[in-house]
Motif scaffolding. Structure first.
Motif, short mmCIF file in Angstrom:
data_model
loop_
_atom_site.label_atom_id
_atom_site.label_comp_id
_atom_site.label_asym_id
_atom_site.label_seq_id
_atom_site.Cartn_x
_atom_site.Cartn_y
_atom_site.Cartn_z
N ARG A 292 0.82 -1.20 0.00
CA ARG A 292 0.00 0.00 0.00
C ARG A 292 0.86 1.25 0.00
O ARG A 292 0.46 2.30 -0.50
CB ARG A 292 -0.93 -0.02 1.23
N TRP A 293 2.08 1.15 0.55
CA TRP A 293 2.97 2.30 0.63
C TRP A 293 4.16 2.18 -0.31
O TRP A 293 5.21 2.80 -0.09
CB TRP A 293 3.44 2.49 2.08
N GLY A 294 4.00 1.37 -1.36
CA GLY A 294 5.02 1.31 -2.38
C GLY A 294 6.22 0.46 -2.04
O GLY A 294 7.23 0.50 -2.75
N VAL A 295 6.16 -0.32 -0.95
CA VAL A 295 7.27 -1.20 -0.55
C VAL A 295 7.00 -2.58 -1.13
O VAL A 295 6.17 -3.33 -0.60
CB VAL A 295 7.41 -1.28 0.98
N THR A 296 7.66 -2.91 -2.20
CA THR A 296 7.39 -4.18 -2.89
C THR A 296 8.36 -5.29 -2.49
O THR A 296 8.08 -6.46 -2.72
CB THR A 296 7.48 -3.96 -4.41
N ASP A 297 9.49 -4.93 -1.89
CA ASP A 297 10.47 -5.93 -1.47
C ASP A 297 10.10 -6.45 -0.08
O ASP A 297 10.76 -6.15 0.91
CB ASP A 297 11.87 -5.32 -1.48
N THR A 298 9.01 -7.21 -0.01
CA THR A 298 8.51 -7.66 1.29
C THR A 298 9.43 -8.68 1.94
O THR A 298 9.36 -8.90 3.15
CB THR A 298 7.10 -8.26 1.14
N GLU A 299 10.30 -9.33 1.15
CA GLU A 299 11.21 -10.32 1.72
C GLU A 299 12.14 -9.69 2.75
O GLU A 299 12.53 -10.33 3.73
CB GLU A 299 12.03 -10.96 0.59
N HIS A 300 12.47 -8.42 2.52
CA HIS A 300 13.39 -7.73 3.42
C HIS A 300 12.67 -6.69 4.27
O HIS A 300 13.31 -5.83 4.89
CB HIS A 300 14.50 -7.06 2.62
N LEU A 301 11.32 -6.74 4.32
CA LEU A 301 10.55 -5.74 5.06
C LEU A 301 10.91 -5.72 6.54
O LEU A 301 11.21 -4.67 7.11
CB LEU A 301 9.05 -5.98 4.88
N SER A 302 10.84 -6.89 7.19
CA SER A 302 11.11 -6.93 8.62
C SER A 302 12.52 -6.50 8.94
O SER A 302 12.78 -5.84 9.95
CB SER A 302 10.85 -8.33 9.17
N ARG A 303 13.46 -6.86 8.06
CA ARG A 303 14.84 -6.45 8.28
C ARG A 303 14.97 -4.93 8.21
O ARG A 303 15.68 -4.31 9.01
CB ARG A 303 15.74 -7.11 7.23
N ALA A 304 14.26 -4.33 7.25
CA ALA A 304 14.32 -2.87 7.11
C ALA A 304 13.69 -2.19 8.32
O ALA A 304 14.22 -1.19 8.82
CB ALA A 304 13.60 -2.45 5.84
N LEU A 305 12.56 -2.72 8.79
CA LEU A 305 11.91 -2.14 9.97
C LEU A 305 12.78 -2.30 11.21
O LEU A 305 12.86 -1.40 12.05
CB LEU A 305 10.55 -2.81 10.19
#
Length: 332
Positions: A292-305
Motif C-alpha cells: 500500500r505504501w510502495g514497498v514491494t520488497d517484502t522479503e526484506h521488510l522486517s529487516r528494514a523495519l
C-alpha cells in the motif's frame, strides 16, 4: 495577560464543537468555523474529524483535528463580497502542506503558516493531525494588511527566537477553547482580541519570502508524500516531474544533509508501522500493508523495519502500539 487573569475575568460561554466521520459534514462544520472548503479524505481507513472553536471579539480560535485529508478553497467557493480573513495556523501534530499564491510549503509540529480566505488555497494533511487556527479580519491588520496577506504559504518555526511567544500563545488559546473561556460579554474579549492581532503582526510581518530553491524543495517533498504508494517513485521520476535534472535536485536538497531516496524510504516505513498497529487493518497481511505504501520488497521488510525502528513487522503488530516521536524532517 496571564491565563489565570483570563479565567477570572472572562466567564465561560458555549463553544462550537463537532466530531464527524464524514467529509461532507466536516466541510459543513469548517464553513461555520473557518471558511467554506471542500474536503477530500485520503487513504482507505475510517475518516474522523473534530472542530472546536470560540471567539474573542472578531478573532476566531479553532482547534481542528482528524484523519488525513485535503482541504480546498477553490474560486467557486469565494464570494467577492465576503470579508477577507487572515488565518494563522499552528500545526501541533502531523505533517501538512499549504499552497497559495503560487507558493507551497511543508509544515511539521510547531510550525506556523498563514493564508487568506479571499484567495484560493489548499491544505493537505498526509497523516493524522491537529492544528490551532486563529482567524483575524484583514481589515483589523491596518497598514500591515498587504504585507501579511502577501506572505502566504511560508512555514515559520516556533522552536526558537521571538516567535516562540506566538507558539505559546496559540497553545494557550487552544486550552481556552477546550475550557470554554475565550468568549465574554465584557470588554475583556476586546482586549484579548487586540492582543492577539498585535502579536500576530509583530511576529509575522517580517517573514522573508521563500527563495526559489526553498519552494522547489517543499514542492518536491509534497510530491513525494502524495506519491508514496507508487512503487515507481524514485529520485529520477521526481526530477522529471519537476522539470529539473537529478544533479540540480540533489543540489537543492543538499542543505538538508540527507538524500531524497533515504527520506522516501523512511516515510514509507513509518506509514507501514502506523498501519501495522491500526486495529481496523488487522485483517491485512504485512505484505499487503507494505505494498500500500510502495514497498514491494517484502522479503526484506522486517529487516528494514528492524534496522530503522528496532522491531520486526511481527513485533510491531504484536505490540499494538508504535510511537515514532513525531515525523522527522528530511535532514533527520
Amino acid at each position: 495577560m496571564s491565563s489565570g487573569a483570563l479565567e477570572d475575568s472572562v466567564p465561560p460561554r458555549p463553544v462550537a464543537a463537532a466530531e464527524t466521520d464524514d467529509g461532507d459534514r466536516f466541510a459543513a462544520h469548517l464553513a461555520r468555523s473557518l471558511a467554506p472548503l471542500r474536503v477530500r479524505p485520503l487513504g482507505d481507513g475510517t475518516f474522523h474529524s473534530s472542530v472546536r472553536s470560540a471567539a474573542a471579539g472578531e478573532v476566531q480560535v479553532s482547534v481542528v483535528s482528524g484523519s488525513p485529508c485535503v482541504l480546498t478553497r477553490g474560486p467557486e467557493l469565494i464570494d467577492p463580497g465576503d470579508p477577507a480573513f487572515l488565518a494563522v495556523a499552528l500545526l501541533r501534530e502531523g505533517r501538512a502542506g499549504v499552497t497559495q499564491d503560487g507558493r507551497h510549503c511543508l509544515l511539521g509540529p510547531g510550525d506556523l503558516v498563514n493564508h487568506v480566505t479571499s484567495r484560493p488555497y489548499e491544505v493537505t494533511f498526509w497523516e493524522p493531525y491537529e492544528a490551532v487556527v486563529v482567524t483575524v479580519p484583514v481589515a483589523a491588520l491596518g497598514s500591515h494588511a498587504d504585507a501579511l496577506s502577501g506572505r502566504t504559504a511560508v512555514a515559520v518555526g516556533t522552536d526558537c527566537g521571538p516567535r516562540d511567544v506566538v507558539g505559546v500563545l496559540f497553545e494557550g488559546l487552544a486550552a481556552k477553547v477546550d475550557a470554554c473561556t475565550l468568549g465574554a460579554a465584557s470588554r475583556s474579549k476586546e482586549y484579548l482580541a487586540d492582543a492577539i492581532v498585535s502579536l500576530v503582526i509583530a511576529e509575522l510581518v517580517d517573514i522573508a519570502p521563500q527563495s526559489a530553491g526553498d519552494d522547489l524543495a517543499d514542492r518536491v517533498l509534497a510530491h513525494c508524500l502524495a506519491s508514496l504508494s507508487d512503487p515507481g517513485l524514485t529520485v529520477e521520476s521526481v526530477a522529471r516531474a519537476h522539470g529539473v535534472s537529478v544533479r540540480y535536485l540533489h543540489k537543492v536538497l543538499a542543505p538538508t544533509g540527507s538524500t531524497l531516496s533515504a527520506w522516501i524510504r523512511r516515510q514509507r516505513l513509518e506509514r507501514v508501522c502506523r498501519d501495522l498497529v491500526d486495529e481496523s487493518l488487522h485483517g491485512r497481511t504485512a505484505a499487503a500493508i507494505a505494498a500500500r505504501w510502495g514497498v514491494t520488497d517484502t522479503e526484506h521488510l522486517s529487516r528494514a523495519l528492524k534496522a530503522e525502528f528496532g522491531m520486526t513487522a511481527g513485533e510491531i503488530r504484536r505490540s499494538g502500539r508504535w510511537e515514532r516521536g513525531g515525523p522527522r524532517p528530511l535532514h533527520a
